[in-house]
Motif scaffolding. Structure first.
Motif, PDB file in Angstrom:
ATOM      1  N   SER A   5    -153.811  43.058  52.028  1.00  0.00           N
ATOM      2  CA  SER A   5    -155.071  43.060  51.291  1.00  0.00           C
ATOM      3  C   SER A   5    -155.086  44.221  50.301  1.00  0.00           C
ATOM      4  CB  SER A   5    -156.266  43.134  52.236  1.00  0.00           C
ATOM      5  OG  SER A   5    -156.194  44.323  52.993  1.00  0.00           O
ATOM      6  N   PRO A   6    -154.384  44.080  49.179  1.00  0.00           N
ATOM      7  CA  PRO A   6    -154.332  45.181  48.219  1.00  0.00           C
ATOM      8  C   PRO A   6    -155.711  45.502  47.657  1.00  0.00           C
ATOM      9  CG  PRO A   6    -153.382  43.190  47.283  1.00  0.00           C
ATOM     10  CD  PRO A   6    -153.685  42.907  48.726  1.00  0.00           C
ATOM     11  N   VAL A   7    -156.026  46.787  47.592  1.00  0.00           N
ATOM     12  CA  VAL A   7    -157.292  47.255  47.058  1.00  0.00           C
ATOM     13  C   VAL A   7    -156.981  48.179  45.900  1.00  0.00           C
ATOM     14  CG1 VAL A   7    -159.392  48.558  47.577  1.00  0.00           C
ATOM     15  CG2 VAL A   7    -158.374  47.095  49.328  1.00  0.00           C
ATOM     16  N   PRO A   8    -157.595  47.944  44.747  1.00  0.00           N
ATOM     17  CA  PRO A   8    -157.336  48.829  43.612  1.00  0.00           C
ATOM     18  C   PRO A   8    -157.699  50.270  43.951  1.00  0.00           C
ATOM     19  CG  PRO A   8    -158.625  46.914  42.939  1.00  0.00           C
ATOM     20  CD  PRO A   8    -158.530  46.890  44.430  1.00  0.00           C
ATOM     21  N   PRO A   9    -157.001  51.239  43.352  1.00  0.00           N
ATOM     22  CA  PRO A   9    -157.317  52.645  43.619  1.00  0.00           C
ATOM     23  C   PRO A   9    -158.787  52.944  43.332  1.00  0.00           C
ATOM     24  CG  PRO A   9    -155.321  52.436  42.271  1.00  0.00           C
ATOM     25  CD  PRO A   9    -155.917  51.064  42.395  1.00  0.00           C
ATOM     26  N   GLY A  10    -159.434  53.649  44.249  1.00  0.00           N
ATOM     27  CA  GLY A  10    -160.831  54.023  44.076  1.00  0.00           C
ATOM     28  C   GLY A  10    -161.829  52.978  44.562  1.00  0.00           C
ATOM     29  N   ALA A  11    -161.372  51.771  44.856  1.00  0.00           N
ATOM     30  CA  ALA A  11    -162.273  50.711  45.327  1.00  0.00           C
ATOM     31  C   ALA A  11    -162.435  50.825  46.838  1.00  0.00           C
ATOM     32  CB  ALA A  11    -161.719  49.330  44.968  1.00  0.00           C
ATOM     33  N   PRO A  12    -163.620  50.504  47.356  1.00  0.00           N
ATOM     34  CA  PRO A  12    -163.810  50.587  48.812  1.00  0.00           C
ATOM     35  C   PRO A  12    -163.030  49.477  49.508  1.00  0.00           C
ATOM     36  CG  PRO A  12    -165.752  49.663  47.753  1.00  0.00           C
ATOM     37  CD  PRO A  12    -164.815  50.084  46.655  1.00  0.00           C
ATOM     38  N   GLU A  13    -162.596  49.769  50.727  1.00  0.00           N
ATOM     39  CA  GLU A  13    -161.921  48.757  51.543  1.00  0.00           C
ATOM     40  C   GLU A  13    -162.915  47.654  51.886  1.00  0.00           C
ATOM     41  OE1 GLU A  13    -158.869  48.214  53.182  1.00  0.00           O
ATOM     42  OE2 GLU A  13    -157.888  49.854  52.123  1.00  0.00           O
ATOM     43  N   ARG A  14    -162.449  46.444  51.957  1.00  0.00           N
ATOM     44  CA  ARG A  14    -163.303  45.331  52.373  1.00  0.00           C
ATOM     45  C   ARG A  14    -163.447  45.357  53.889  1.00  0.00           C
ATOM     46  NH1 ARG A  14    -160.536  41.571  48.389  1.00  0.00           N
ATOM     47  NH2 ARG A  14    -161.960  41.613  46.632  1.00  0.00           N
ATOM     48  N   GLY A  15    -164.620  44.931  54.331  1.00  0.00           N
ATOM     49  CA  GLY A  15    -164.857  44.861  55.762  1.00  0.00           C
ATOM     50  C   GLY A  15    -164.009  43.780  56.411  1.00  0.00           C
ATOM     51  N   LYS A  16    -163.847  43.890  57.690  1.00  0.00           N
ATOM     52  CA  LYS A  16    -163.119  42.886  58.456  1.00  0.00           C
ATOM     53  C   LYS A  16    -164.066  42.298  59.486  1.00  0.00           C
ATOM     54  CE  LYS A  16    -159.099  43.764  56.579  1.00  0.00           C
ATOM     55  NZ  LYS A  16    -158.754  43.052  55.428  1.00  0.00           N
ATOM     56  N   PRO A  17    -164.195  41.034  59.692  1.00  0.00           N
ATOM     57  CA  PRO A  17    -163.512  40.048  58.872  1.00  0.00           C
ATOM     58  C   PRO A  17    -164.065  40.043  57.445  1.00  0.00           C
ATOM     59  CG  PRO A  17    -165.083  38.940  60.278  1.00  0.00           C
ATOM     60  CD  PRO A  17    -165.086  40.418  60.661  1.00  0.00           C
ATOM     61  N   GLU A  18    -163.225  39.637  56.535  1.00  0.00           N
ATOM     62  CA  GLU A  18    -163.592  39.628  55.125  1.00  0.00           C
ATOM     63  C   GLU A  18    -164.759  38.686  54.875  1.00  0.00           C
ATOM     64  OE1 GLU A  18    -161.322  38.041  51.313  1.00  0.00           O
ATOM     65  OE2 GLU A  18    -160.321  39.759  52.237  1.00  0.00           O
ATOM     66  N   SER A  19    -165.703  39.097  54.016  1.00  0.00           N
ATOM     67  CA  SER A  19    -166.854  38.248  53.704  1.00  0.00           C
ATOM     68  C   SER A  19    -166.425  37.070  52.837  1.00  0.00           C
ATOM     69  CB  SER A  19    -167.933  39.066  52.986  1.00  0.00           C
ATOM     70  OG  SER A  19    -167.440  39.527  51.743  1.00  0.00           O
ATOM     71  N   PHE A  20    -167.215  36.037  52.872  1.00  0.00           N
ATOM     72  CA  PHE A  20    -166.991  34.856  52.038  1.00  0.00           C
ATOM     73  C   PHE A  20    -167.186  35.217  50.573  1.00  0.00           C
ATOM     74  CE2 PHE A  20    -169.043  31.193  49.881  1.00  0.00           C
ATOM     75  CZ  PHE A  20    -167.939  30.355  49.846  1.00  0.00           C
ATOM     76  N   ARG A  21    -166.274  34.784  49.701  1.00  0.00           N
ATOM     77  CA  ARG A  21    -166.379  35.050  48.263  1.00  0.00           C
ATOM     78  C   ARG A  21    -166.119  33.748  47.509  1.00  0.00           C
ATOM     79  NH1 ARG A  21    -162.608  38.804  49.586  1.00  0.00           N
ATOM     80  NH2 ARG A  21    -161.236  38.110  47.950  1.00  0.00           N
ATOM     81  N   GLY A  22    -167.183  32.987  47.233  1.00  0.00           N
ATOM     82  CA  GLY A  22    -167.047  31.749  46.479  1.00  0.00           C
ATOM     83  C   GLY A  22    -166.763  32.023  45.007  1.00  0.00           C
ATOM     84  N   ARG A  23    -166.202  31.075  44.321  1.00  0.00           N
ATOM     85  CA  ARG A  23    -165.899  31.202  42.900  1.00  0.00           C
ATOM     86  C   ARG A  23    -166.781  30.319  42.027  1.00  0.00           C
ATOM     87  NH1 ARG A  23    -162.038  34.642  40.831  1.00  0.00           N
ATOM     88  NH2 ARG A  23    -160.594  35.264  42.434  1.00  0.00           N
TER      89      ARG A  23
END
Length: 144
Positions: A5-23
């Motif tokens: 789960s790559p996270v851009p530098p400075g961005a907060p880590e995503r919670g686990k389990p990962e939240s739903f992200r619709g497009r």
């Protein structure tokens, strides 16, 4: 950062389990008269017909598009009796187009607005209208 789960530098880590992200969101509406509703969405609001679906040579659904927004209209066959349409439901559609010009175009095409364009506290400009079955559309500018 983990390799799964790559996270851009400075961005907060995503919670686990990962939240739903619709497009995208597509809505399916069951209508009383599909031809009438299709004509309203096409001629009054400005959607284009993407595809029509038939079963046994009879039209049963139509897919409509407006930019990235998609609606599917299904013909109510009445088998479940008279069902209330649109109650407590609205579709919120954002656009980069001029809200006042769109509202005027809807009115010029015979549509009736539930509310003329107005500004929301968060910066969007919106107007509301109901389709032939009472489904509410809220057409809004993108946030400023």
């Amino acid at each position: 950062m983990t390799s799964d789960s790559p996270v851009p530098p400075g961005a907060p880590e995503r919670g686990k389990p990962e939240s739903f992200r619709g497009r995208t969101l597509s809505a399916s509406l069951t209508v009383r008269d599909m031809q009438k509703s299709m004509a309203w969405y096409r001629d009054v609001v400005g959607f284009t017909v993407d595809e029509e679906y038939e079963r046994d040579g009879r039209p049963v659904a139509v897919s409509l598009k407006a930019g990235a927004v998609k609606l599917l209209l299904n013909q109510d066959d009445g088998a479940k009796g008279e069902r209330v349409k649109g109650e407590g439901f609205s579709v919120y559609i954002t656009t980069a187009q001029n809200i006042d010009e769109l509202a005027n175009r809807v009115k010029a095409a015979g549509g009736t607005l539930e509310s003329d364009p107005f500004d929301m506290p968060w910066g969007a400009r919106v107007f509301r209208l109901n389709d032939p079955d009472g489904f509410r559309l809220v057409i809004a500018s993108e946030r400023e």
